[in-house]
Design an enzyme around this catalytic site. Structure first.
Site, PDB file in Angstrom:
ATOM      1  N   ALA A 260     -40.021 130.675  63.194  1.00  0.00           N
ATOM      2  CA  ALA A 260     -40.797 131.152  64.442  1.00  0.00           C
ATOM      3  C   ALA A 260     -40.713 129.980  65.325  1.00  0.00           C
ATOM      4  O   ALA A 260     -40.386 128.682  65.346  1.00  0.00           O
ATOM      5  CB  ALA A 260     -42.147 131.501  64.228  1.00  0.00           C
TER       6      ALA A 260
ATOM      7  N   ARG B  33     -50.263 123.322  59.035  1.00  0.00           N
ATOM      8  CA  ARG B  33     -50.741 123.922  60.217  1.00  0.00           C
ATOM      9  C   ARG B  33     -51.895 122.815  60.370  1.00  0.00           C
ATOM     10  O   ARG B  33     -53.047 123.274  59.686  1.00  0.00           O
ATOM     11  CB  ARG B  33     -50.998 125.323  60.237  1.00  0.00           C
TER      12      ARG B  33
ATOM     13  N   GLY C 126     -58.373 138.765  71.934  1.00  0.00           N
ATOM     14  CA  GLY C 126     -59.538 138.528  72.350  1.00  0.00           C
ATOM     15  C   GLY C 126     -59.684 137.208  73.035  1.00  0.00           C
ATOM     16  O   GLY C 126     -60.603 137.092  73.985  1.00  0.00           O
TER      17      GLY C 126
ATOM     18  N   LEU D 151     -41.701 129.130  70.081  1.00  0.00           N
ATOM     19  CA  LEU D 151     -42.282 129.433  71.319  1.00  0.00           C
ATOM     20  C   LEU D 151     -41.008 130.018  72.272  1.00  0.00           C
ATOM     21  O   LEU D 151     -39.964 129.996  72.178  1.00  0.00           O
ATOM     22  CB  LEU D 151     -43.050 128.170  72.125  1.00  0.00           C
TER      23      LEU D 151
ATOM     24  N   GLU E 185     -42.040 119.511  61.758  1.00  0.00           N
ATOM     25  CA  GLU E 185     -40.839 120.194  61.222  1.00  0.00           C
ATOM     26  C   GLU E 185     -39.877 119.182  60.196  1.00  0.00           C
ATOM     27  O   GLU E 185     -39.036 119.745  59.437  1.00  0.00           O
ATOM     28  CB  GLU E 185     -39.925 120.708  62.099  1.00  0.00           C
TER      29      GLU E 185
ATOM     30  N   GLU F  71     -34.564 125.900  62.277  1.00  0.00           N
ATOM     31  CA  GLU F  71     -35.542 125.907  61.351  1.00  0.00           C
ATOM     32  C   GLU F  71     -35.091 126.377  60.020  1.00  0.00           C
ATOM     33  O   GLU F  71     -35.560 125.955  58.991  1.00  0.00           O
ATOM     34  CB  GLU F  71     -36.732 126.693  61.651  1.00  0.00           C
TER      35      GLU F  71
ATOM     36  N   GLU G  59     -51.272 135.246  73.961  1.00  0.00           N
ATOM     37  CA  GLU G  59     -50.098 135.143  73.370  1.00  0.00           C
ATOM     38  C   GLU G  59     -49.743 136.443  72.748  1.00  0.00           C
ATOM     39  O   GLU G  59     -50.522 137.113  72.325  1.00  0.00           O
ATOM     40  CB  GLU G  59     -50.111 134.145  72.021  1.00  0.00           C
TER      41      GLU G  59
ATOM     42  N   ARG H  67     -64.608 135.083  81.370  1.00  0.00           N
ATOM     43  CA  ARG H  67     -63.940 135.278  80.210  1.00  0.00           C
ATOM     44  C   ARG H  67     -62.814 133.836  79.762  1.00  0.00           C
ATOM     45  O   ARG H  67     -62.131 133.635  80.854  1.00  0.00           O
ATOM     46  CB  ARG H  67     -62.836 136.472  80.080  1.00  0.00           C
TER      47      ARG H  67
ATOM     48  N   GLU I 123     -34.001 129.623  67.078  1.00  0.00           N
ATOM     49  CA  GLU I 123     -35.366 129.179  66.060  1.00  0.00           C
ATOM     50  C   GLU I 123     -34.808 129.236  64.736  1.00  0.00           C
ATOM     51  O   GLU I 123     -34.949 128.399  63.785  1.00  0.00           O
ATOM     52  CB  GLU I 123     -36.657 129.826  66.476  1.00  0.00           C
TER      53      GLU I 123
END
Length: 219
Positions: A85, A73, A125, A87, A154, A106, A129, A46, A102
C-alpha cells in the site's frame, strides 16, 4: 424504517460550508486542521486529519494466494500483515499508477491486469483519508537489477504468499487487524464468489473527500 430493494445503496457527496479553518499541526505525512462548519445553521468545530489518500494492492496469483508484507506500525506498536500500500503523493500520478509503483517497490512485482475491488474511508469521523483497493493479477517478478531499495521502516519488511482462505480464517480468528487486509481480503473473496463479475475498471469514479479536505487543499 423500510427500504426499496430496487434503489442502490450509495453514499452521497454533501459537503457543508466551512466558515473558517485553523491549522493545528503540519506533519510529515498528514496535517491536522480545525474547521468551523455550518451544519444546517448550527456552527460546530471539527478537528480532523488532512490526508492525501492511499491505495492498497491485493496481488492475487493463480493459486489464490495474496502477497502480504509484515510492517511495523508505530502508533499501535504492532508488526501487521498487510497488502502492499502507499500514499497518493506522486505529482501527476493516477491512483492505478500509484498502485503499480507501490507493488513494484514493496513486493518486487508487476501486474498486467488491474481492477478496483473496493473504496473505503478508514476513519471518516476523524480523517479525510480515502483508500482505493485494487486487485492486481497476471503478476511477474521485477528483475533483480530493477528492484527498489527499501529504506526506513520498509528496510526490514518481509513478505510472503498466503492463501486467501487462510487469510479469511485469520480474520475470523482475530489474528490479523490491518484494515487494508480485512477490506482487501473480504472484497477479493466476494469478487471470487461472484466469478469476478463485481470487479470495476481500474479508472472507475471515486468518491474522495473534496480537495479542501485533503492535504494541500485550501479554502
Amino acid at each position: 424504517m423500510t427500504s426499496d430493494a430496487h434503489v442502490p445503496l450509495a453514499d452521497a457527496a454533501a459537503p457543508r460550508p466551512i466558515l473558517a479553518r485553523e491549522p493545528r499541526f503540519d506533519g510529515k505525512v498528514w496535517d491536522v486542521v480545525s474547521d468551523q462548519v455550518d451544519l444546517d445553521h448550527t456552527v460546530v468545530t471539527r478537528d480532523f486529519v488532512q490526508h492525501t489518500g492511499a491505495v492498497v494492492i491485493v496481488a492475487l496469483n493463480h493459486r489464490d494466494e495474496l502477497y502480504l508484507v509484515r510492517q511495523y506500525r508505530h502508533p499501535v506498536g504492532v508488526e501487521c500483515w498487510e497488502p502492499p500500500a502507499g500514499l497518493l503523493d506522486g505529482v501527476g500520478e493516477t491512483p492505478v499508477e500509484a498502485a503499480a509503483r507501490e507493488l513494484h517497490e514493496e513486493a518486487d512485482l508487476t501486474a498486467e491486469t488491474w481492477h478496483v475491488l473496493a473504496d473505503y474511508y478508514p476513519s471518516a469521523g476523524g480523517s479525510s483519508e480515502g483508500v482505493r483497493v485494487f486487485l492486481a493479477r497476471d503478476l511477474a517478478a521485477v528483475p533483480d537489477e530493477e528492484r527498489h531499495e527499501r529504506s526506513e521502516e520498509e528496510r526490514d519488511m518481509v513478505g510472503d504468499w498466503v492463501a486467501l482462505d487462510d487469510i479469511l480464517a485469520a480474520i475470523a480468528a482475530g489474528g490479523v487487524h490491518a484494515s487494508s487486509l480485512l477490506v482487501g481480503a473480504m472484497a477479493a473473496d466476494q469478487a471470487r464468489r461472484s466469478g469476478w463479475s463485481t470487479l470495476r475498471p481500474a479508472d472507475s469514479p471515486w468518491l474522495l473527500a473534496p480537495e479542501d479536505r485533503r492535504r494541500g487543499g485550501s479554502l
